[in-house]
Design a protein around this motif. Structure first.
Motif, PDB file in Angstrom:
ATOM      1  N   HIS A  36       1.223  -1.148   0.020  1.00 23.36           N
ATOM      2  CA  HIS A  36      -0.158   0.249  -0.001  1.00 23.36           C
ATOM      3  C   HIS A  36       1.065   1.295   0.020  1.00 23.36           C
ATOM      4  O   HIS A  36       2.075   1.099  -0.061  1.00 23.36           O
ATOM      5  N   LYS A  37       0.347   2.031  -0.572  1.00 21.78           N
ATOM      6  CA  LYS A  37       0.516   3.181  -0.379  1.00 21.78           C
ATOM      7  C   LYS A  37      -0.044   4.616  -0.115  1.00 21.78           C
ATOM      8  O   LYS A  37      -1.137   4.755  -0.022  1.00 21.78           O
ATOM      9  N   LEU A  38       0.518   5.869   0.303  1.00 19.65           N
ATOM     10  CA  LEU A  38      -0.103   6.820   0.676  1.00 19.65           C
ATOM     11  C   LEU A  38       0.887   8.150   0.038  1.00 19.65           C
ATOM     12  O   LEU A  38       1.936   8.118  -0.376  1.00 19.65           O
ATOM     13  N   ARG A  39      -1.321   8.731  -0.786  1.00 22.34           N
ATOM     14  CA  ARG A  39      -0.385   9.770  -1.398  1.00 22.34           C
ATOM     15  C   ARG A  39      -1.144  10.621  -0.852  1.00 22.34           C
ATOM     16  O   ARG A  39      -2.399  11.211  -0.460  1.00 22.34           O
ATOM     17  N   ASP A  40      -0.385  12.284  -0.739  1.00 18.86           N
ATOM     18  CA  ASP A  40      -1.169  13.377  -0.258  1.00 18.86           C
ATOM     19  C   ASP A  40      -1.746  13.577  -0.979  1.00 18.86           C
ATOM     20  O   ASP A  40      -1.903  14.066  -2.261  1.00 18.86           O
ATOM     21  N   GLU A  41      -3.138  14.308  -0.423  1.00 18.21           N
ATOM     22  CA  GLU A  41      -4.472  14.817  -1.590  1.00 18.21           C
ATOM     23  C   GLU A  41      -3.713  16.114  -2.326  1.00 18.21           C
ATOM     24  O   GLU A  41      -4.293  16.773  -2.984  1.00 18.21           O
ATOM     25  N   ASN A  50       5.412  -0.701   4.441  1.00 21.66           N
ATOM     26  CA  ASN A  50       5.768  -2.128   4.433  1.00 21.66           C
ATOM     27  C   ASN A  50       4.272  -3.348   3.999  1.00 21.66           C
ATOM     28  O   ASN A  50       4.303  -4.378   4.821  1.00 21.66           O
ATOM     29  N   VAL A  51       2.898  -2.462   4.797  1.00 26.08           N
ATOM     30  CA  VAL A  51       1.609  -3.323   4.481  1.00 26.08           C
ATOM     31  C   VAL A  51       1.191  -3.873   3.392  1.00 26.08           C
ATOM     32  O   VAL A  51       0.901  -2.831   2.056  1.00 26.08           O
ATOM     33  N   ALA A  52       1.084  -4.977   3.225  1.00 26.25           N
ATOM     34  CA  ALA A  52       1.013  -5.984   1.620  1.00 26.25           C
ATOM     35  C   ALA A  52      -1.391  -5.974   1.184  1.00 26.25           C
ATOM     36  O   ALA A  52      -1.546  -6.056   2.571  1.00 26.25           O
ATOM     37  N   CYS A  53      -1.094  -5.837   0.029  1.00 31.06           N
ATOM     38  CA  CYS A  53      -2.796  -6.827   0.585  1.00 31.06           C
ATOM     39  C   CYS A  53      -3.037  -7.876   0.367  1.00 31.06           C
ATOM     40  O   CYS A  53      -1.686  -8.205   1.174  1.00 31.06           O
ATOM     41  N   SER A 132       0.701  -8.310   6.504  1.00 27.03           N
ATOM     42  CA  SER A 132      -0.190  -7.871   5.428  1.00 27.03           C
ATOM     43  C   SER A 132      -1.451  -6.849   6.510  1.00 27.03           C
ATOM     44  O   SER A 132      -1.640  -6.282   7.720  1.00 27.03           O
ATOM     45  N   GLU A 133      -1.702  -6.418   5.552  1.00 26.20           N
ATOM     46  CA  GLU A 133      -3.325  -5.563   5.516  1.00 26.20           C
ATOM     47  C   GLU A 133      -4.165  -5.755   6.628  1.00 26.20           C
ATOM     48  O   GLU A 133      -4.582  -4.661   7.262  1.00 26.20           O
ATOM     49  N   ARG A 134      -4.196  -7.094   6.971  1.00 27.43           N
ATOM     50  CA  ARG A 134      -5.252  -7.514   7.797  1.00 27.43           C
ATOM     51  C   ARG A 134      -4.950  -7.715   9.385  1.00 27.43           C
ATOM     52  O   ARG A 134      -5.138  -7.459  10.338  1.00 27.43           O
ATOM     53  N   ASP A 135      -3.757  -7.702   9.461  1.00 30.78           N
ATOM     54  CA  ASP A 135      -2.630  -7.272  10.835  1.00 30.78           C
ATOM     55  C   ASP A 135      -2.767  -6.235  11.214  1.00 30.78           C
ATOM     56  O   ASP A 135      -1.552  -5.662  12.305  1.00 30.78           O
ATOM     57  N   ALA A 136      -1.748  -4.909   9.697  1.00 28.09           N
ATOM     58  CA  ALA A 136      -1.430  -3.972   9.899  1.00 28.09           C
ATOM     59  C   ALA A 136      -1.961  -2.598  11.083  1.00 28.09           C
ATOM     60  O   ALA A 136      -1.078  -1.491  11.637  1.00 28.09           O
ATOM     61  N   HIS A 142       3.299   2.462   9.124  1.00 29.66           N
ATOM     62  CA  HIS A 142       4.288   1.557   8.519  1.00 29.66           C
ATOM     63  C   HIS A 142       4.790   2.163   7.250  1.00 29.66           C
ATOM     64  O   HIS A 142       4.994   1.165   5.962  1.00 29.66           O
ATOM     65  N   VAL A 143       4.985   3.490   7.627  1.00 32.12           N
ATOM     66  CA  VAL A 143       5.881   3.941   6.187  1.00 32.12           C
ATOM     67  C   VAL A 143       6.901   3.685   6.054  1.00 32.12           C
ATOM     68  O   VAL A 143       8.126   4.088   7.036  1.00 32.12           O
ATOM     69  N   VAL A 144       7.462   3.166   4.890  1.00 35.64           N
ATOM     70  CA  VAL A 144       8.835   3.345   5.080  1.00 35.64           C
ATOM     71  C   VAL A 144       9.789   3.510   3.602  1.00 35.64           C
ATOM     72  O   VAL A 144       8.403   3.603   2.389  1.00 35.64           O
ATOM     73  N   GLU A 145      10.898   3.467   3.227  1.00 43.82           N
ATOM     74  CA  GLU A 145      11.667   4.368   2.436  1.00 43.82           C
ATOM     75  C   GLU A 145      12.107   2.695   1.235  1.00 43.82           C
ATOM     76  O   GLU A 145      12.068   3.369   0.189  1.00 43.82           O
ATOM     77  N   TRP A 146      12.201   1.966   2.249  1.00 46.15           N
ATOM     78  CA  TRP A 146      13.011   0.556   1.198  1.00 46.15           C
ATOM     79  C   TRP A 146      11.807   0.592  -0.240  1.00 46.15           C
ATOM     80  O   TRP A 146      13.009   0.350  -0.781  1.00 46.15           O
ATOM     81  N   PRO A 147      10.802   0.347  -0.014  1.00 40.74           N
ATOM     82  CA  PRO A 147      10.601  -0.486  -1.489  1.00 40.74           C
ATOM     83  C   PRO A 147      10.613   0.722  -2.644  1.00 40.74           C
ATOM     84  O   PRO A 147      10.219   0.421  -3.774  1.00 40.74           O
ATOM     85  N   SER A 148      10.838   2.170  -2.480  1.00 40.98           N
ATOM     86  CA  SER A 148      11.169   2.918  -3.174  1.00 40.98           C
ATOM     87  C   SER A 148      12.514   3.209  -3.666  1.00 40.98           C
ATOM     88  O   SER A 148      12.992   4.072  -4.490  1.00 40.98           O
ATOM     89  N   ARG A 149      13.155   2.631  -3.416  1.00 42.32           N
ATOM     90  CA  ARG A 149      14.737   2.393  -3.247  1.00 42.32           C
ATOM     91  C   ARG A 149      14.981   1.126  -4.437  1.00 42.32           C
ATOM     92  O   ARG A 149      14.748  -0.257  -3.814  1.00 42.32           O
ATOM     93  N   TRP A 150      16.396   1.381  -5.044  1.00 45.62           N
ATOM     94  CA  TRP A 150      16.766  -0.290  -5.656  1.00 45.62           C
ATOM     95  C   TRP A 150      17.025  -0.955  -4.995  1.00 45.62           C
ATOM     96  O   TRP A 150      17.775  -0.690  -3.640  1.00 45.62           O
ATOM     97  N   PRO A 151      16.996  -2.142  -4.170  1.00 43.37           N
ATOM     98  CA  PRO A 151      17.906  -2.982  -3.676  1.00 43.37           C
ATOM     99  C   PRO A 151      18.595  -3.202  -3.159  1.00 43.37           C
ATOM    100  O   PRO A 151      19.545  -3.377  -4.902  1.00 43.37           O
TER     101      PRO A 151
END
Length: 156
Positions: A36-41, A50-53, A132-136, A142-151
């Motif tokens: 999941h991502k959060l976008r500022d309106e 780090n929350v998965a579908c 999981s989003e069911r547990d988050a 849960h904001v993190v930066e690693w998904p937007s970076r090269w592994p």
């Protein structure tokens, strides 16, 4: 630069020239796009979590029911060659993004290695780093930066 006739399909074809099997094989199974991502309106800025579908298997990093996922998650985004230009949240290592930018696949990509587990071994997947989003609870926690970076490669 001219490509050899023996070059792999992803080096010879544009995304819109690929058949369905070739297109689907580009997915490295990292699972980052299913976070999941959060976008500022107001500003349009994007934050990654780090929350998965709920449809994502956190161990395999694959959708539990890929063919029917949109029935369970109507806002699941279907990647197409046409939709890529509008999507600003694909990870930098995403094969679809790389090919669209005229770049090659990373050396750990399963099409390069012949091994579907190579993404996990390289530390490029969400395995062990997502919930999981069911547990988050609230996504804002849960904001993190690693998904937007090269592994970064895992060290042994």
């Amino acid at each position: 630069m001219p490509q050899s006739v023996d070059a792999p399909f992803w080096q010879k074809k544009r995304l819109d020239e690929m058949n369905e099997a070739e297109w689907e094989s580009l997915c490295d199974g990292c699972g980052r796009c299913c976070l999941h991502k959060l976008r500022d309106e107001d500003t349009g800025s994007l934050e990654f979590t780090n929350v998965a579908c709920r449809m994502l298997d956190l161990a395999s990093c694959r959708c539990r029911d890929y063919p029917n996922r949109r029935r369970e998650v109507p806002d699941c985004v279907a990647l197409t060659p046409g939709s890529l230009a509008e999507i600003d949240w694909l990870p930098p290592s995403c094969a679809y993004r790389l090919i669209a930018e005229g770049r090659d696949l990373p050396d750990w990509h399963p099409l390069v290695t012949g091994d579907r587990r190579s993404t996990h071994r390289a530390g490029a997947s969400i395995a062990g780093r997502a919930v999981s989003e069911r547990d988050a609870g609230p996504l804002e926690h849960h904001v993190v930066e690693w998904p937007s970076r090269w592994p970064r490669r895992r060290t042994r």
